[in-house]
Design a protein around this motif. Structure first.
Motif, PDB file in Angstrom:
ATOM      1  N   VAL A  11      15.936 -27.376 -20.975  1.00 16.07           N
ATOM      2  CA  VAL A  11      15.555 -27.531 -19.563  1.00 16.07           C
ATOM      3  C   VAL A  11      14.081 -27.878 -19.454  1.00 16.07           C
ATOM      4  O   VAL A  11      13.702 -28.786 -18.701  1.00 16.07           O
ATOM      5  CB  VAL A  11      15.888 -26.256 -18.757  1.00 16.07           C
ATOM      6  CG1 VAL A  11      15.233 -26.290 -17.391  1.00 16.07           C
ATOM      7  CG2 VAL A  11      17.387 -26.088 -18.630  1.00 16.07           C
ATOM      8  N   ALA A  12      13.232 -27.179 -20.191  1.00 12.51           N
ATOM      9  CA  ALA A  12      11.792 -27.438 -20.127  1.00 12.51           C
ATOM     10  C   ALA A  12      11.477 -28.857 -20.594  1.00 12.51           C
ATOM     11  O   ALA A  12      10.648 -29.549 -19.994  1.00 12.51           O
ATOM     12  CB  ALA A  12      11.041 -26.410 -20.969  1.00 12.51           C
ATOM     13  N   ASN A  14      13.572 -31.469 -20.543  1.00 16.68           N
ATOM     14  CA  ASN A  14      14.105 -32.399 -19.542  1.00 16.68           C
ATOM     15  C   ASN A  14      13.207 -32.488 -18.323  1.00 16.68           C
ATOM     16  O   ASN A  14      13.029 -33.572 -17.754  1.00 16.68           O
ATOM     17  CB  ASN A  14      15.519 -31.991 -19.130  1.00 16.68           C
ATOM     18  CG  ASN A  14      16.527 -32.289 -20.208  1.00 16.68           C
ATOM     19  OD1 ASN A  14      16.274 -33.100 -21.097  1.00 16.68           O
ATOM     20  ND2 ASN A  14      17.665 -31.636 -20.154  1.00 16.68           N
ATOM     21  N   GLN A  15      12.616 -31.374 -17.909  1.00 11.04           N
ATOM     22  CA  GLN A  15      11.693 -31.416 -16.769  1.00 11.04           C
ATOM     23  C   GLN A  15      10.485 -32.288 -17.079  1.00 11.04           C
ATOM     24  O   GLN A  15      10.033 -33.061 -16.231  1.00 11.04           O
ATOM     25  CB  GLN A  15      11.249 -30.004 -16.390  1.00 11.04           C
ATOM     26  CG  GLN A  15      12.335 -29.202 -15.715  1.00 11.04           C
ATOM     27  CD  GLN A  15      11.925 -27.772 -15.465  1.00 11.04           C
ATOM     28  OE1 GLN A  15      10.974 -27.268 -16.050  1.00 11.04           O
ATOM     29  NE2 GLN A  15      12.666 -27.107 -14.591  1.00 11.04           N
ATOM     30  N   MET A  18      11.553 -35.924 -16.900  1.00 11.86           N
ATOM     31  CA  MET A  18      11.717 -36.379 -15.513  1.00 11.86           C
ATOM     32  C   MET A  18      10.367 -36.668 -14.871  1.00 11.86           C
ATOM     33  O   MET A  18      10.226 -37.634 -14.113  1.00 11.86           O
ATOM     34  CB  MET A  18      12.493 -35.333 -14.704  1.00 11.86           C
ATOM     35  CG  MET A  18      13.953 -35.304 -15.084  1.00 11.86           C
ATOM     36  SD  MET A  18      15.025 -34.056 -14.316  1.00 11.86           S
ATOM     37  CE  MET A  18      14.149 -33.412 -12.972  1.00 11.86           C
ATOM     38  N   LEU A  19       9.347 -35.873 -15.179  1.00 17.94           N
ATOM     39  CA  LEU A  19       8.012 -36.126 -14.646  1.00 17.94           C
ATOM     40  C   LEU A  19       7.425 -37.415 -15.223  1.00 17.94           C
ATOM     41  O   LEU A  19       6.738 -38.157 -14.522  1.00 17.94           O
ATOM     42  CB  LEU A  19       7.088 -34.942 -14.923  1.00 17.94           C
ATOM     43  CG  LEU A  19       7.377 -33.691 -14.105  1.00 17.94           C
ATOM     44  CD1 LEU A  19       6.526 -32.521 -14.598  1.00 17.94           C
ATOM     45  CD2 LEU A  19       7.142 -33.931 -12.625  1.00 17.94           C
ATOM     46  N   ARG A  29       1.910 -30.075 -11.242  1.00 17.74           N
ATOM     47  CA  ARG A  29       3.306 -29.968 -11.681  1.00 17.74           C
ATOM     48  C   ARG A  29       3.437 -30.291 -13.164  1.00 17.74           C
ATOM     49  O   ARG A  29       4.209 -29.677 -13.887  1.00 17.74           O
ATOM     50  CB  ARG A  29       4.212 -30.889 -10.865  1.00 17.74           C
ATOM     51  CG  ARG A  29       4.430 -30.414  -9.445  1.00 17.74           C
ATOM     52  CD  ARG A  29       5.307 -31.356  -8.670  1.00 17.74           C
ATOM     53  NE  ARG A  29       6.616 -31.481  -9.316  1.00 17.74           N
ATOM     54  CZ  ARG A  29       7.497 -32.417  -9.028  1.00 17.74           C
ATOM     55  NH1 ARG A  29       7.231 -33.313  -8.113  1.00 17.74           N
ATOM     56  NH2 ARG A  29       8.657 -32.456  -9.643  1.00 17.74           N
ATOM     57  N   ALA A  33       4.695 -27.713 -16.010  1.00 13.73           N
ATOM     58  CA  ALA A  33       5.881 -28.071 -16.805  1.00 13.73           C
ATOM     59  C   ALA A  33       5.538 -28.150 -18.291  1.00 13.73           C
ATOM     60  O   ALA A  33       6.335 -27.724 -19.133  1.00 13.73           O
ATOM     61  CB  ALA A  33       6.452 -29.401 -16.318  1.00 13.73           C
ATOM     62  N   GLN A  37       7.238 -25.901 -21.268  1.00 15.47           N
ATOM     63  CA  GLN A  37       7.851 -26.511 -22.443  1.00 15.47           C
ATOM     64  C   GLN A  37       7.202 -25.990 -23.712  1.00 15.47           C
ATOM     65  O   GLN A  37       7.876 -25.721 -24.700  1.00 15.47           O
ATOM     66  CB  GLN A  37       7.749 -28.033 -22.361  1.00 15.47           C
ATOM     67  CG  GLN A  37       8.716 -28.768 -23.261  1.00 15.47           C
ATOM     68  CD  GLN A  37       8.240 -28.923 -24.687  1.00 15.47           C
ATOM     69  OE1 GLN A  37       7.065 -28.807 -24.977  1.00 15.47           O
ATOM     70  NE2 GLN A  37       9.158 -29.184 -25.588  1.00 15.47           N
TER      71      GLN A  37
END
Length: 72
Positions: A11-12, A14-15, A18-19, A29, A33, A37
């Motif tokens: 999840v970390a 993937n975030q 996405m950024l 942000r 993030a 991660q």
């Protein structure tokens, strides 16, 4: 490794991805993030590298409790 630790790492990561796609790599942000991660990776790596296995005894003929290779 537990499934939840693997999930947190994924999840970390993937975030962060996405950024990057959203071109948001220099704001608060992003810093938040990236820190999530980093922490998730450190936990994941600690679990991953905590397991010490020695696959060589079956290949080189030494006793499984010995870390010294046999003398030729």
């Amino acid at each position: 490794m537990t499934n939840i630790d693997d999930f947190r790492f994924n999840v970390a990561t993937n975030q962060l991805m996405m950024l990057v796609v959203a071109n948001e790599v220099s704001e608060f942000r992003w810093d938040e993030a990236a820190m999530r991660q980093k922490v998730a990776y450190e936990i994941w790596a600690r679990l991953l590298y905590a397991v010490e296995t020695d696959p060589m005894p079956c290949l080189d003929g030494r006793p499984s409790n010995s870390l010294v290779p046999p003398k030729d």
